[in-house]
Write a protein that holds these residues in place. Structure first.
Motif, short mmCIF file in Angstrom:
data_model
loop_
_atom_site.label_atom_id
_atom_site.label_comp_id
_atom_site.label_asym_id
_atom_site.label_seq_id
_atom_site.Cartn_x
_atom_site.Cartn_y
_atom_site.Cartn_z
N THR A 10 10.37 0.32 6.07
CA THR A 10 10.61 -0.81 6.97
C THR A 10 11.39 -1.91 6.26
O THR A 10 12.37 -2.45 6.79
CB THR A 10 9.28 -1.37 7.50
OG1 THR A 10 8.62 -0.36 8.26
CG2 THR A 10 9.51 -2.59 8.38
N GLY A 11 10.95 -2.25 5.04
CA GLY A 11 11.59 -3.32 4.30
C GLY A 11 13.02 -3.00 3.89
O GLY A 11 13.93 -3.83 4.03
N ILE A 12 13.24 -1.80 3.37
CA ILE A 12 14.57 -1.44 2.89
C ILE A 12 15.54 -1.26 4.05
O ILE A 12 16.73 -1.59 3.93
CB ILE A 12 14.51 -0.18 2.00
CG1 ILE A 12 13.73 -0.50 0.73
CG2 ILE A 12 15.90 0.31 1.66
CD1 ILE A 12 14.27 -1.68 -0.09
N TYR A 13 15.04 -0.78 5.18
CA TYR A 13 15.92 -0.68 6.34
C TYR A 13 16.33 -2.08 6.81
O TYR A 13 17.47 -2.31 7.21
CB TYR A 13 15.27 0.09 7.48
CG TYR A 13 16.22 0.29 8.65
CD1 TYR A 13 17.20 1.27 8.58
CD2 TYR A 13 16.15 -0.51 9.78
CE1 TYR A 13 18.10 1.46 9.63
CE2 TYR A 13 17.05 -0.34 10.83
CZ TYR A 13 18.02 0.64 10.74
OH TYR A 13 18.92 0.81 11.77
N LYS A 14 15.39 -3.03 6.74
CA LYS A 14 15.72 -4.41 7.12
C LYS A 14 16.78 -4.98 6.18
O LYS A 14 17.72 -5.65 6.62
CB LYS A 14 14.47 -5.28 7.10
CG LYS A 14 14.71 -6.71 7.58
CD LYS A 14 13.42 -7.52 7.58
CE LYS A 14 13.71 -8.94 8.07
NZ LYS A 14 12.50 -9.80 8.00
N LEU A 15 16.64 -4.70 4.89
CA LEU A 15 17.59 -5.22 3.90
C LEU A 15 18.97 -4.59 4.05
O LEU A 15 19.99 -5.28 3.93
CB LEU A 15 17.06 -4.94 2.49
CG LEU A 15 17.97 -5.35 1.33
CD1 LEU A 15 18.07 -6.87 1.24
CD2 LEU A 15 17.46 -4.78 0.00
N THR A 16 19.02 -3.27 4.32
CA THR A 16 20.28 -2.54 4.27
C THR A 16 20.82 -2.12 5.64
O THR A 16 22.02 -1.89 5.78
CB THR A 16 20.13 -1.28 3.43
OG1 THR A 16 19.22 -0.38 4.09
CG2 THR A 16 19.59 -1.61 2.04
N GLY A 17 19.93 -1.97 6.62
CA GLY A 17 20.37 -1.50 7.94
C GLY A 17 20.79 -0.04 7.96
O GLY A 17 21.44 0.42 8.90
N ASP A 18 20.40 0.72 6.92
CA ASP A 18 20.88 2.09 6.80
C ASP A 18 19.89 2.89 5.95
O ASP A 18 19.70 2.61 4.77
CB ASP A 18 22.26 2.11 6.14
CG ASP A 18 22.90 3.48 6.10
OD1 ASP A 18 22.23 4.47 6.44
OD2 ASP A 18 24.08 3.55 5.69
N TYR A 19 19.26 3.92 6.54
CA TYR A 19 18.34 4.76 5.77
C TYR A 19 19.07 5.56 4.70
O TYR A 19 18.43 6.11 3.79
CB TYR A 19 17.58 5.69 6.70
CG TYR A 19 16.53 4.99 7.53
CD1 TYR A 19 15.42 4.40 6.92
CD2 TYR A 19 16.64 4.92 8.92
CE1 TYR A 19 14.45 3.75 7.68
CE2 TYR A 19 15.68 4.27 9.69
CZ TYR A 19 14.59 3.69 9.06
OH TYR A 19 13.63 3.04 9.80
N GLY A 20 20.39 5.63 4.79
CA GLY A 20 21.16 6.28 3.75
C GLY A 20 21.13 5.52 2.43
O GLY A 20 21.56 6.06 1.40
N CYS A 21 20.62 4.31 2.45
CA CYS A 21 20.45 3.52 1.22
C CYS A 21 19.15 3.84 0.51
O CYS A 21 18.86 3.27 -0.56
CB CYS A 21 20.50 2.02 1.53
SG CYS A 21 22.11 1.46 2.16
N VAL A 22 18.35 4.74 1.09
CA VAL A 22 17.07 5.14 0.49
C VAL A 22 17.29 6.37 -0.38
O VAL A 22 17.82 7.39 0.08
CB VAL A 22 16.01 5.44 1.57
CG1 VAL A 22 14.73 6.01 0.95
CG2 VAL A 22 15.71 4.18 2.37
N ASP A 23 16.88 6.26 -1.64
CA ASP A 23 16.88 7.43 -2.54
C ASP A 23 15.54 8.14 -2.35
O ASP A 23 14.48 7.59 -2.64
CB ASP A 23 17.04 6.97 -3.98
CG ASP A 23 17.19 8.15 -4.95
OD1 ASP A 23 16.97 9.30 -4.53
OD2 ASP A 23 17.51 7.90 -6.13
N ARG A 24 15.60 9.38 -1.90
CA ARG A 24 14.39 10.12 -1.54
C ARG A 24 13.86 10.97 -2.70
O ARG A 24 12.98 11.79 -2.51
CB ARG A 24 14.67 10.96 -0.30
CG ARG A 24 15.00 10.09 0.92
CD ARG A 24 15.61 10.87 2.06
NE ARG A 24 14.72 11.92 2.52
CZ ARG A 24 15.06 12.82 3.43
NH1 ARG A 24 16.28 12.83 3.93
NH2 ARG A 24 14.19 13.75 3.79
#
Length: 373
Positions: free
Chosen positions: A224-238
């Protein structure tokens, strides 16, 4: 099973397997006369004595067939250690197990067909909270006005480095920090650099231990937090390094089987105890080879190199020179507290390692998750 990773396959029967059975090897997952390499006919029945068959070069898949079987299982003896053992199948269970077995082989086939030529190097920072809190409390014209992010940007520009910030969602030392309160101001900027800078889940905070605590709610708060910061789940390292290398199998599965969930884990950098739920034998393979595949649960593990806030770059380079098999995946990391205290020298040890990697000529900068997906 691919010859790229496996040397032999051992077949064991607790009852008997009739003669006239065979193991056939193919250079493709399509089975026909054009892809057939060779076969081994089982002239005598397999009883309690295991039959070990050498896997020819060029093999992409091995097929075992028999007329009758009471019960048997196969062990794949790989170059990285045993990845599938004691999967006992009875004749009645074979149809039900077919999908599971197919999924496992599809997974390993995907891994082997990924671009694993040479090696990859990746950098990360653990315990990240202050950087994110600063983005919340300061008004920067650019996120890269933050001194640590500016340092990482310069490091990337110099070496092409791919970097992950492994994040805490709250902090015991920053009571006002909450990852769900991050600003939306820098979304376009972070989306524009996701090819080299991403965010990964580390833990709720420094007190979290996922050998005991439930992880799923914490992971969802991070998303939730990182999507708010970036607007893109592609910014998440899985591909995550969880705090204290903690995580029961149930916890790991719970955050694997969700959208944007983890695909792999970064293991320990010191040979003290096991990473996550791995047993001693599995950890030994991870430590020696630098990687381990949990085929049953389709989770890839990569060993972390010694953290550069405690060890010099010369230590890391010496280890990598002494163990070429670990150069397939090179995980370099430190901690946010070190980056803050070291200031402009925070990436100097990384620079030494990056210079060494350049001299090898076949070590690319990449996120491991991009090779697996």
């Amino acid at each position: 099973v691919s010859a790229d990773i496996a040397d032999t396959i051992t077949i064991i029967s607790s009852g008997s397997i009739a003669s006239g059975c065979a193991v056939a090897f193919y250079n493709s997952t399509t089975f026909n006369a054009n892809t057939f390499i060779s076969g081994v006919s089982l002239a005598t029945a397999i009883t309690d004595t295991p039959l070990t068959v050498e896997i020819p070069a060029e093999t992409k898949c091995a097929v075992f067939s028999c007329k009758t079987a009471n019960e048997f299982h196969a062990t794949i003896n790989t170059k990285s250690g045993v990845i599938k053992t004691d999967d006992t199948l009875t004749s009645e269970e074979l149809p039900a197990q077919g999908k599971k077995t197919g999924d496992c082989f599809a997974y390993i086939k995907h891994l082997m067909e990924s671009d694993f030529e040479g090696g990859v190097i990746h950098y990360s920072i653990d315990d990240v909270a202050q950087i994110l809190y600063d983005l919340t409390t300061n008004t920067y014209a650019s996120a890269f006005e933050h001194p640590i992010l500016a340092l990482l940007k310069t490091f990337h520009e110099n070496y092409g480095a791919c970097i992950t910030l492994n994040c805490f969602s709250t902090s015991t030392s920053l009571p006002d920090y909450d990852i769900t309160l991050l600003p939306t101001t820098y979304q376009a900027e972070f989306q524009g650099v996701k090819d080299w800078l991403r965010f990964s889940f580390h833990a709720e905070n420094s007190n979290a231990n996922y050998n005991t605590a439930e992880i799923l709610e914490h992971y969802n708060r991070f998303l939730t937090g990182i999507y708010k910061l970036t607007g893109d789940y592609g910014c998440v390292d899985r591909f995550a390094r969880l705090h204290q290398f903690s995580g029961t199998l149930n916890n790991i599965i719970s955050v694997k089987n969700i959208e944007h969930g983890i695909v792999g884990l970064l293991g320990r950098d010191v040979e003290t105890s096991s990473s996550y739920y791995l047993d001693d034998k599995q950890e030994a393979v991870l430590w020696k080879k630098g990687k381990y595949i949990d085929l049953d649960n389709q989770i890839f593990f990569i060993r972390s190199q010694h953290r550069t806030d405690n060890y010099t770059s010369a230590d890391s380079i010496s280890d990598l020179e002494a163990s070429p098999q670990q150069r397939k995946f090179i995980e370099i990391f430190n901690h946010e507290s070190y980056m803050i205290s070291a200031g402009s020298a925070g990436t100097s040890r990384w620079s030494d390692i990056a210079e060494w990697a350049k001299t090898k000529g076949n070590i690319a900068n990449a996120f491991p998750m991009d090779l697996l997906m």
